[in-house]
Design an enzyme around this catalytic site. Structure first.
Site, mmCIF file in Angstrom:
data_model
loop_
_atom_site.group_PDB
_atom_site.id
_atom_site.type_symbol
_atom_site.label_atom_id
_atom_site.label_comp_id
_atom_site.label_asym_id
_atom_site.label_seq_id
_atom_site.Cartn_x
_atom_site.Cartn_y
_atom_site.Cartn_z
ATOM 1 N NE ARG A 5 14.139 65.061 -0.354
ATOM 2 C CZ ARG A 5 14.477 64.360 0.652
ATOM 3 N NH1 ARG A 5 15.450 63.652 0.623
ATOM 4 N NH2 ARG A 5 13.021 63.749 1.363
ATOM 5 C CG ASP A 43 3.955 60.275 19.275
ATOM 6 O OD1 ASP A 43 4.982 59.964 18.771
ATOM 7 O OD2 ASP A 43 2.980 60.204 18.672
ATOM 8 N NE ARG A 74 1.451 69.620 4.237
ATOM 9 C CZ ARG A 74 1.223 68.319 4.293
ATOM 10 N NH1 ARG A 74 1.614 67.689 3.259
ATOM 11 N NH2 ARG A 74 0.952 67.612 5.141
ATOM 12 N N GLY A 134 10.181 68.828 11.886
ATOM 13 C CA GLY A 134 9.805 67.390 12.469
ATOM 14 C C GLY A 134 9.688 66.564 11.167
ATOM 15 N N GLY A 153 7.735 55.158 10.624
ATOM 16 C CA GLY A 153 7.341 54.520 12.054
ATOM 17 C C GLY A 153 6.364 55.592 13.034
ATOM 18 C CG HIS A 154 2.713 56.077 13.664
ATOM 19 N ND1 HIS A 154 2.661 57.445 14.029
ATOM 20 C CD2 HIS A 154 2.298 56.032 12.446
ATOM 21 C CE1 HIS A 154 2.172 58.042 12.787
ATOM 22 N NE2 HIS A 154 1.893 57.341 11.822
ATOM 23 C CG ASP A 155 4.115 56.362 20.982
ATOM 24 O OD1 ASP A 155 4.094 57.491 21.356
ATOM 25 O OD2 ASP A 155 3.830 55.232 21.300
#
Length: 377
Positions: free
Chosen positions: A94, A159, A38, A86, A128-130
């Protein structure tokens, strides 16, 4: 010499964590990785040049929500061997950049997807996270001491170990198959899947009756006193891994442990642990490191992140290197003919927009700039 992946062209749809790490691995080994991000960039901690996960590749700032931005990414995918994304499941679709669109544009494309929960399943669309992924797989329950809570292994286990490494392996495997079949495919890499696979040995030991499903009560999870860390007189620590009998014999001899309790009797482990701890408490970490240097006792100092690069072994191998004034781990593994190498420093978002798109043969770059589809910083 160019790295073993020299000539491989990769498009990376910028994300955080395991996706960039997998892209970094490919770039370290010689792949040409084009990072699409971005215009304002993503989550960053500190200056971009210190974001080492982004090393070795050029950055193009593009608005993928703009129809012409998605079309640009699709055109680049048509020229690439690999695309890495990711996003949460459904986001790429989309944007018009899902596997169907990309493989239609480039049937040989390997489309690598990196998520925590995977592309399907009841939790696939949740955040979620690691730490939450590890918790679900059982892996987190095995890290820590008996009687204490699970300990957080930074984000190395989930991760990077369970996520990025399996994405990289999956992509390389799919490339090998595409070389024979001429057809690409989708690689669905999920941190829960990879982290679960990392526990394969534990499941074998569980079924064999050699592992208790309880934290800190097993041979290599701090349950055994001869596989643990110990505090020294200066508050620093040493790591002990004297599992095999001959290594253990040298360990107790170097430690000066006379009449040690029986290591083969778990009932004696508390007394053995106390005896080992008492001995280590009599000297500093570096003094004990000198005692055990160049031996098979399997004892070494627990170094900090800043100390590790200065250790003679790591310094001698060049495990860490300074690149553009920033100390960092060197590419791994090593190759005898085509070694990997560090490329350019981590880029600022959009730093190479024009030059990179020119190199990839994209037309009408000035129009894309004028219309706000891409940004050059």
């Amino acid at each position: 010499m160019p790295g073993p992946l020299s000539g491989l062209k990769v498009v990376e749809l910028a994300g955080i964590g395991p996706g960039p790490f997998a892209a970094m691995l490919l770039a370290d080994l010689g792949a040409e990785v084009l990072r699409l991000e971005r215009p304002e960039g993503g989550l960053r901690l500190g200056e971009p040049e210190h974001d080492l996960l982004n090393r070795g590749r050029r950055s193009v700032a593009v608005d993928l929500k703009h129809p012409d931005g998605a079309a640009l990414a699709l055109a680049l995918a048509a020229k690439a061997d690999v695309l890495l994304e990711g996003f949460r499941p459904g986001v790429a679709e989309r944007l018009g950049l899902g596997p169907d669109e990309c493989l239609a544009a480039n049937p040989r494309l390997v489309y690598g997807r990196m998520t925590g929960w995977g592309q399907d399943g009841p939790l696939a669309h949740t955040a979620g996270h690691d730490i939450t992924y590890l918790g679900l797989t059982g892996a987190l329950s095995g890290v820590g001491r008996a009687g204490g809570p699970p300990q957080v292994p930074i984000n190395l286990l989930g991760d990077f170990g369970g996520g990025a490494m399996f994405l990289a392996v999956g992509v390389l495997a799919a490339l090998f198959e595409a070389g024979r079949s001429g057809r690409g495919q989708v690689v669905d890499a999920a941190i829960v899947d990879g982290s679960a696979l990392l526990t394969t040995m534990v499941y074998g030991l569980l079924h064999g009756g050699f592992w208790q499903d309880r934290r800190g009560e097993n041979l290599i999870d701090t349950g055994a006193p001869f596989y643990d860390v110990y505090e020294c007189s200066d508050g620093r620590h040493v790591a002990v891994g004297a599992l095999e009998p001959r290594f253990y014999t040298e360990f107790v001899a170097r430690l000066g442990l006379v009449d040690a309790p029986d290591r083969h009797d778990p009932a004696e482990w508390p007394a053995l642990r106390a005896a080992i701890a008492a001995r280590f408490a009599t000297r500093t970490r570096d003094e004990w490191a000198a005692v055990f240097a160049d031996t098979d006792a399997c004892v070494g100092p627990v170094l900090t992140f800043l100390e590790a690069p200065e250790h003679p072994h790591l310094a001698g191998r060049g495990t860490f290197v300074e690149h553009d004034g920033v100390l960092q781990p060197a590419p791994a593994p090593r190759f005898s003919r085509t070694p990997g190498a560090l490329g350019q420093r981590p880029a600022r978002p959009g730093e190479h927009t024009v030059e990179a798109l020119e190199a990839w043969g994209v037309p009408d770059i000035e129009a894309l700039l004028a219309n706000g589809v891409i940004t050059q910083t």
